[in-house]
Design an enzyme around this catalytic site. Structure first.
Site, PDB file in Angstrom:
ATOM      1  N   GLU A  89      19.143 -38.569  -0.746  1.00 14.20           N
ATOM      2  CA  GLU A  89      19.414 -37.535   0.412  1.00 14.20           C
ATOM      3  C   GLU A  89      19.966 -38.662   1.428  1.00 14.20           C
ATOM      4  O   GLU A  89      20.186 -39.407   1.433  1.00 14.20           O
ATOM      5  CB  GLU A  89      17.887 -37.284   0.684  1.00 14.20           C
ATOM      6  CG  GLU A  89      17.570 -36.858   0.100  1.00 14.20           C
ATOM      7  CD  GLU A  89      15.376 -37.039   1.081  1.00 14.20           C
ATOM      8  OE1 GLU A  89      15.102 -36.244   0.226  1.00 14.20           O
ATOM      9  OE2 GLU A  89      15.681 -36.854   2.146  1.00 14.20           O
ATOM     10  N   CYS A 332      12.282 -39.027   6.008  1.00 12.61           N
ATOM     11  CA  CYS A 332      13.174 -39.531   4.413  1.00 12.61           C
ATOM     12  C   CYS A 332      12.331 -38.931   2.958  1.00 12.61           C
ATOM     13  O   CYS A 332      10.924 -39.311   3.114  1.00 12.61           O
ATOM     14  CB  CYS A 332      12.944 -40.911   4.935  1.00 12.61           C
ATOM     15  SG  CYS A 332      13.012 -42.234   3.568  1.00 12.61           S
TER      16      CYS A 332
HETATM   17  S1  SF4 Z   1       9.130 -46.056   5.053  1.00 16.66           S
HETATM   18 FE1  SF4 Z   1       8.781 -47.600   2.978  1.00 16.66          FE
HETATM   19  S2  SF4 Z   1       8.039 -45.639   1.100  1.00 16.66           S
HETATM   20 FE2  SF4 Z   1       9.738 -44.954   2.634  1.00 16.66          FE
HETATM   21  S3  SF4 Z   1      11.795 -45.597   1.948  1.00 16.66           S
HETATM   22 FE3  SF4 Z   1      11.784 -47.026   3.548  1.00 16.66          FE
HETATM   23  S4  SF4 Z   1      11.028 -48.377   3.090  1.00 16.66           S
HETATM   24 FE4  SF4 Z   1      10.520 -47.375   1.183  1.00 16.66          FE
END
Ligand code: SF4
Length: 343
Positions: A89, A332
């Site tokens: 994404e 995310c």
């Molecule tokens: S928040 Fe943590 S689990 Fe999510 S992409 Fe970033 S490092 Fe990886």
């Protein structure tokens, strides 16, 4: 095939087909500065070289699988498919300042397993290549061009932990800075990480002008470990030393996701103030985008505002981030994870 991002490979091709260097410059400007489509960029090359470049250069490594435009705030989520069928994404943000930003991914999935993140639920599949990282930028830039926009700021804050893919991250940053290609000022690039001290310091050494952000989310070791398993390996004490070292290059951005009853109480605030006292930082308080299967809840707006006010009163540069794209699963990994689950 030679990747379009491979400066030496393109040089060999140029030499083999006796293309004048200035024609290659025009060709690259067409692709990276004017973000023209492949065939329009090829038209800047001599006719006898166009067929060779068309067949021998890999121009694109990602295919757009889905595009979602927010009806609330102008954010656009892009879901790309790699050649091996993985999904990644990117998010285009159009804040009111007019400075269009792009949030890009560095890995397919992520091994860090942060409890508040949909990507963390996917596990780690693989690193993105340099071409796959940069392709997100080229395709997003083409998409916003008809709106009279360009991608001004780029943040490595999408799927994956960029500092666990340092080989391709560093190469991407070099190419983003390279004058013949993207020619971005370092101040327009930001790498956000979960906090891996040795990699943060290496990034600062190699690219002192590139900004860094760290996902702190709690200044209490036990709470941080619950939210972010990697915090066990890199404890807060060690991280603080790196933050202090990094701040010699300018203020470090400290990301703090506000979670109801988890990291938003008086004790959390005091721990945060004590932890950051004396380090030049900018604290960014982030609202939480809930997603299916996650039991965490975001701190309601009045609580976030009160937290921000108290940090400001304590002398910290603090912003309360607006949550972009809540209607398009812009947090995310939400869209990719949803697609993966459905398929
Ligand atoms: S928040 Fe943590 S689990 Fe999510 S992409 Fe970033 S490092 Fe990886």
């Amino acid at each position: 095939m030679v990747s379009i991002y491979d400066i030496e490979g393109i040089e060999r091709l140029r030499s083999r087909h006796a293309v004048q260097p200035h024609r290659i410059k025009l060709f690259r400007n067409a692709l990276f500065k004017n973000v023209l489509e492949r065939d329009d960029a090829l038209a800047t090359l001599p006719e006898n070289a166009q067929a060779a470049f068309r067949s021998e250069v890999a121009f694109q490594s990602l295919e757009l699988a889905e595009r979602r435009d927010s009806e609330i705030d102008g954010a656009t989520k892009l879901l790309f498919r790699t050649a091996d069928g993985a999904l990644v994404e990117s998010v285009i943000l159009r804040p009111k300042t007019g400075r269009t930003s792009l949030c890009i991914s560095s890995q397919v999935g992520c091994a860090c397993a942060c409890g508040f993140c949909a990507t963390g639920r996917m596990g780690f599949l693989r690193d993105l290549s340099t071409a796959e990282i940069l392709d997100q930028i080229v395709q997003a830039a083409r998409m916003v061009k008809p709106e009279g926009r360009s991608i001004r700021n780029i943040v490595f804050m999408g799927m994956g932990e960029p500092l666990l893919n340092t080989g391709n991250l560093f190469q991407s940053l070099e190419l983003l800075r390279a004058a013949p290609l993207f020619n971005y000022a370092g101040s327009r690039l930001m790498v956000s990480s979960v906090g891996i001290p040795h990699a943060m310091e290496e990034l600062a050494r190699r690219f002192p002008e590139i900004r860094q952000a760290i996902s702190l989310h709690s200044a209490r070791q036990e709470v941080r470990e619950q939210l972010m398993p990697l915090a066990r390996k890199y404890p807060l004490k060690q991280l603080r030393k790196s933050l202090a070292a990094l701040s010699a290059n300018g203020k470090v951005m400290v990301e703090y996701l506000m979670l109801d009853g988890v990291n938003d109480r008086d004790g959390d605030l005091q721990a945060l103030e004590t932890y950051l006292r004396g380090i030049p930082v900018h604290i960014n308080l982030i609202p939480f985008n809930a997603f299916e299967g996650c039991t965490l809840r975001g701190t309601p707006r009045p609580g976030r505002e009160a937290f921000a006010t108290r940090l400001k009163q304590a002398g910290f540069d603090t912003t309360l981030r607006h949550s972009f794209g809540t209607d398009i699963a812009a947090a995310c990994g939400q869209l990719a994870q949803g697609r993966q689950t459905r398929s």
